[in-house]
Scaffold this active site. Structure first.
Site, PDB file in Angstrom:
ATOM      1  CB  CYS A 186      -0.919  -0.090   1.189  1.00 49.48           C
ATOM      2  SG  CYS A 186      -1.830  -1.416   1.396  1.00 49.48           S
ATOM      3  CG  HIS A 244      -2.992   4.191   5.235  1.00 50.36           C
ATOM      4  ND1 HIS A 244      -2.728   4.100   3.895  1.00 50.36           N
ATOM      5  CD2 HIS A 244      -2.960   2.865   5.606  1.00 50.36           C
ATOM      6  CE1 HIS A 244      -2.582   2.714   3.608  1.00 50.36           C
ATOM      7  NE2 HIS A 244      -2.856   2.028   4.726  1.00 50.36           N
ATOM      8  CD  GLU A 259      -3.492   6.869   9.447  1.00 51.06           C
ATOM      9  OE1 GLU A 259      -3.040   7.737   8.647  1.00 51.06           O
ATOM     10  OE2 GLU A 259      -4.373   5.987   9.109  1.00 51.06           O
ATOM     11  CE  LYS A 309      -6.208   4.171   1.826  1.00 51.19           C
ATOM     12  NZ  LYS A 309      -5.242   5.093   2.008  1.00 51.19           N
ATOM     13  CG  HIS A 334      -6.917   0.539   0.309  1.00 50.28           C
ATOM     14  ND1 HIS A 334      -5.727   1.079  -0.116  1.00 50.28           N
ATOM     15  CD2 HIS A 334      -6.184  -0.010   1.474  1.00 50.28           C
ATOM     16  CE1 HIS A 334      -4.583   0.857   0.548  1.00 50.28           C
ATOM     17  NE2 HIS A 334      -4.807   0.332   1.387  1.00 50.28           N
ATOM     18  CG  PHE A 378      -0.337  -5.681   4.536  1.00 47.22           C
ATOM     19  CD1 PHE A 378      -1.099  -5.295   5.335  1.00 47.22           C
ATOM     20  CD2 PHE A 378      -1.437  -6.845   3.884  1.00 47.22           C
ATOM     21  CE1 PHE A 378      -2.524  -5.414   6.031  1.00 47.22           C
ATOM     22  CE2 PHE A 378      -2.676  -7.054   4.444  1.00 47.22           C
ATOM     23  CZ  PHE A 378      -3.124  -6.437   5.358  1.00 47.22           C
TER      24      PHE A 378
END
Length: 400
Positions: free
Chosen positions: A152, A291, A302, A323, A328, A388
């Site tokens: 990502c 994010h 976050e 998002k 995403h 990830f």
């Protein structure tokens, strides 16, 4: 060291292929998320990009070119047009820095379903560096053409690396961004198996993704491409280019703890590094395009990282995750959200954190809850991408 500025923006997004129109739709809080693949065992929703490939390719050119590369060629071309083209730039001093997380998912899916008759161009169609290569061939780019596959964070990392190359004088112009096109049944099933996709009731797919809300349940997938044209401030001034913003800071870090579970300390290190590179204090930055994947764990981590980095200035930092509206985009998420952040600084407007009727107040964030929010004093904004694998990336933009 050269200053780095943004002189062109190009998108092929779930909200269309006009960056300004996309930003206006986000400012209004319009969701592009819809139900997909009704044949799957469980309901799924995603934000697909409306795209007419015949504007950029004829039938012969499309052979062996996966949708992920088609989107990249289109978005990069739109960014260059927006920047006024490359003009007399030495093509050996121009680079392509592209992010792509999963490569040509459609080509791979077709090969799996081919009953032994695999298309002969499957390999070049699905390799993750195909989008960057197609952009280079289309534009005649002979400088560095590099692909970053960092889940990502892919395209955010690509943009940061492009900025470094310009700052250090390695290239004069960079076409930096990313693309992703993974809306095929096999990929959706794989994400469902991870239990990370949002739940929703019939007729409510558009509202499925609710970042930082009490009732958040995960993200929805999106597809598209976004590219920025970056160049030195000296070159932009010399050719009297319109400048959207300065890319003044970037930071990267690794959690080094877990492949899928985020770490607040790692994220905070990336945020701090971006501030440090830009020479700014937290109070100088008025907006964060987060994010914000709308997962229970991810949003909490976050928020902890933002509070740690901003300290006493956290209440003045307005936060939203777009998002909720465009999904995403995984490898292309950082680039699309960088475009949104650039336009937020350029217009001094910040998009809403949509579908958040009941904010999770325990997170301690100043969420943008209303569409059409103007911030007349906005000087700088930051966009974060956390992947990830544990890689974290943050991009910091200032008004030109």
């Amino acid at each position: 060291m050269n200053g780095v500025v943004v002189t062109g923006l190009g998108v092929v997004s779930p909200h269309g292929d006009d960056a300004q129109a996309m930003f206006s739709a986000l400012m209004r809080g319009e969701s592009a998320v819809q139900p997909i693949f009704p044949e799957l065992p469980r309901p799924a929703a995603a934000a697909a990009a409306a795209f007419d490939e015949t504007r950029w390719f004829n039938k012969l050119q499309l052979a062996g070119v996966d949708r992920v590369s088609q989107l990249a060629v289109a978005a990069a071309d739109l960014a260059l047009r927006d920047a006024g083209g490359l003009g007399d730039a030495d093509r050996e001093r121009v680079g392509v820095y592209a992010g792509c997380g999963m490569g040509g998912a459609a080509a791979l899916d077709t090969a799996y379903r081919s009953a032994g008759r695999v298309p002969p161009l499957t390999i070049p169609a699905f390799m993750p560096n195909a989008p960057a290569s197609h952009v280079a061939m289309r534009q005649g780019i002979k400088g560095p053409v590099i692909t970053y596959s960092v889940a990502c964070a892919s395209s955010a990392v690509a943009i940061a690396e492009a900025a470094k190359a310009i700052r250090n004088g390695e290239v004069d112009v960079a076409i930096a961004g990313g693309s992703e096109a993974l809306l095929v049944p096999g990929v959706v099933l794989a994400w469902q198996a991870m239990m990370t996709l949002a739940n929703f009731q019939p007729g409510e797919a558009a509202l499925a993704c609710r970042p930082f809300a009490n009732d958040r349940s995960g993200f929805v997938l999106g597809e598209g491409a976004a590219f920025l044209v970056l160049e030195s401030s000296e070159r932009a001034q010399a050719r009297q280019a319109r400048t959207y913003a300065r890319l003044s800071g970037w930071g990267m870090s690794c959690d080094a703890t877990h492949l899928t579970k985020p770490d607040a300390g790692g994220q905070q290190r990336a945020l701090n590094a971006a501030l440090r590179t830009a020479g700014l204090q937290p109070a100088d930055v008025g907006y964060c395009n987060a994010h914000g994947t709308a997962t229970k764990i991810g949003d909490g981590v976050e928020a902890e990282a933002l509070r740690g980095a901003w300290g006493k200035a956290i209440d003045a930092l307005q936060v939203s995750s777009t998002k909720a509206l465009h999904g995403h985009l995984l490898g292309a998420a950082g680039a699309l959200e960088a475009v949104v952040t650039v336009l937020a600084v350029h217009h001094r407007q910040v998009p809403p954190n949509a579908h958040c009727g009941s904010p999770d107040t325990a997170l301690g964030l100043n969420l943008v809850l209303q569409p059409g929010t103007a911030v007349p004093g906005l000087r700088a904004a930051i966009s974060s991408s956390f992947a990830f694998g544990g890689t974290n990336s943050a991009l910091l933009f200032e008004r030109a």
